[in-house]
Write a protein that holds these residues in place. Sequence first.
Motif, short mmCIF file in Angstrom:
data_model
loop_
_atom_site.label_atom_id
_atom_site.label_comp_id
_atom_site.label_asym_id
_atom_site.label_seq_id
_atom_site.Cartn_x
_atom_site.Cartn_y
_atom_site.Cartn_z
N ALA A 1 4.21 3.82 -1.60
CA ALA A 1 3.34 2.66 -1.37
C ALA A 1 3.76 1.92 -0.10
O ALA A 1 2.91 1.47 0.67
N ASN B 1 2.68 3.86 3.00
CA ASN B 1 1.23 3.84 3.17
C ASN B 1 0.66 2.42 3.26
O ASN B 1 -0.56 2.26 3.40
N ASP C 1 0.26 0.41 0.90
CA ASP C 1 -0.69 0.36 -0.20
C ASP C 1 -0.25 -0.73 -1.19
O ASP C 1 0.60 -0.51 -2.06
#
Length: 557
Positions: free
Chosen positions: A533, A536, A538
């Motif tokens: 995460a 990315n 994210d």
Amino acid sequence: MTTVDLRDATERLPASMREAITHGEVFTRRWVVELILDLVGYTPERDLATFTIVEPACGGGAFLGPIVRRLSASCKRHNRDLGEAEQALRAFDLLEANVQISRDLVRAEMQAEGWDGSSVESVVQAWIFQGDYLLTAHSGQAVDFVVGNPPYIRLEDVPRERMALYRAACPTMGGRADIYVGFFEAALRTLRAHGQLGFICADRWMHNQYGARLRKLVTAGFSVDFVLTMHDVDAFEEQVSAYPAITIISKRQQGSAVAADTRKGFSQAEARELYNWNLESESQVIEQPTYQAARLPHWFSGTELWPAASPARLAMLEDLNDRFSVLEDRTVGTRVGIGVATGADKVFITTDANLVEEDRLLPLAMVRDTKTGTYQWQGYYLVNPWTRHGALVDLDRFPRLRDYLARNAAQLRKRYVAVQQPERWYKTIDKIDHALVGKPKLLLPDMKTTIHPVLDKEGVYPHHNLYYIVSDVWDLEVLGGLLISKVAQAFVQAYAVKMRGGTLRFQAQYLRKIRVPQASDLSDKVRLQLVEAFRNRDVEAATQAALEAYGLDHLPD
């Protein structure tokens, strides 16, 4: 039993007094006063003649009307003569006109309740005084209740002589405190054991630096029982921008607390619902269209800023505070810091790699290097006047540095640090910690709408607009995944200064509020999820992994 509306009583006053009430004063709405009296337990079912209630700034009598009606009803219920309640109420106001207004209101109210004129006159004179509550000696006069709407005046707007007296009488009024801070202090110091304070007042003291001394006083010997924020509610007869909250504090060891928040439309009916929930329900949370509330096992402690969030968020934060350690733990080598402040960036920061000797240039991380979420150095250097041992370099050993600084000496010598230490005129404000250069670190820009940690593996030194986190125990990508989650964001949002457009200050004092699990307690699955995460960027994936790491099933709004 006959009751008289406060407005009806006001209408019976002379026109000059009505004008004094309706101009230059801010009245608390009747239902707000009634709610405060209910919350502190000042109800006719109790024998109120045996208690003492104080209104420290009675103004036009917005609190006194409901107080004396309840006191009258209690005396009748408990078969007491009005004279037995002579010590049951004390009200103060600085202005003689307000004292007269309040006396006339109370006189009219008690006569309408059926009490004879001589008894009424006796208690009216005993109950309401002209005087400065903050400068009145209250020693030996412990009381059971203090309620009201303290003046909201900046201390610097008070005449200098009186301001000095206020500061001496109420030490919590430090810095640029507002005068209501002193009313909290003075009132709390008069409470007997289990006595209660109930104020509607600005809540800024909970979240600003000037409230630190008052927060320390409160958490050292009192219990915050109920905080109801009412920022968007018409709590007063006139429109004011005062960030009001009802705050109930008891003189006892801290117990459970209720945090409640309101939305526009919250009024008398909803106030009654909330009061009944607090009194009768065993549920931990209530959510209604115009208000929400949550029970907390205890309130937040210490002099540091108390968080501001929805009741459900506050309950979550308190739970995490109880179960996890703070982010910064120097015993295991995790620390939060800020980059170098130079006092003259135009002199000490350059993109010219040949400006001075090569080993006097230190690659510098700037906010612009972090924008993409992946660290990308833009070629900035710090002109470094420090040795690795923390001393200033001998300029004769670095002639190019010496000549460069000499060309800028006039500017550098004007700085405060140079005026204070003329022989060290070429120092930066902060020393350089050379051990930091070679360490991987998470860099966080000061001002962003969301938390934005970026991993530096290149050995750069942060500028003072960047905060950094280094650790000997954390894989920084795992920690970075936790930090980009909405759970970490919730900590900063609750404590940080909020600027226009939703921008937050991600300063060290707020980053240190973040609680984290022990690095070794995370499962391999969660570690991998957080790393992925983070790489990315994210946020949603990071939040889901963080919820598992913290043992939460959801993140409350």
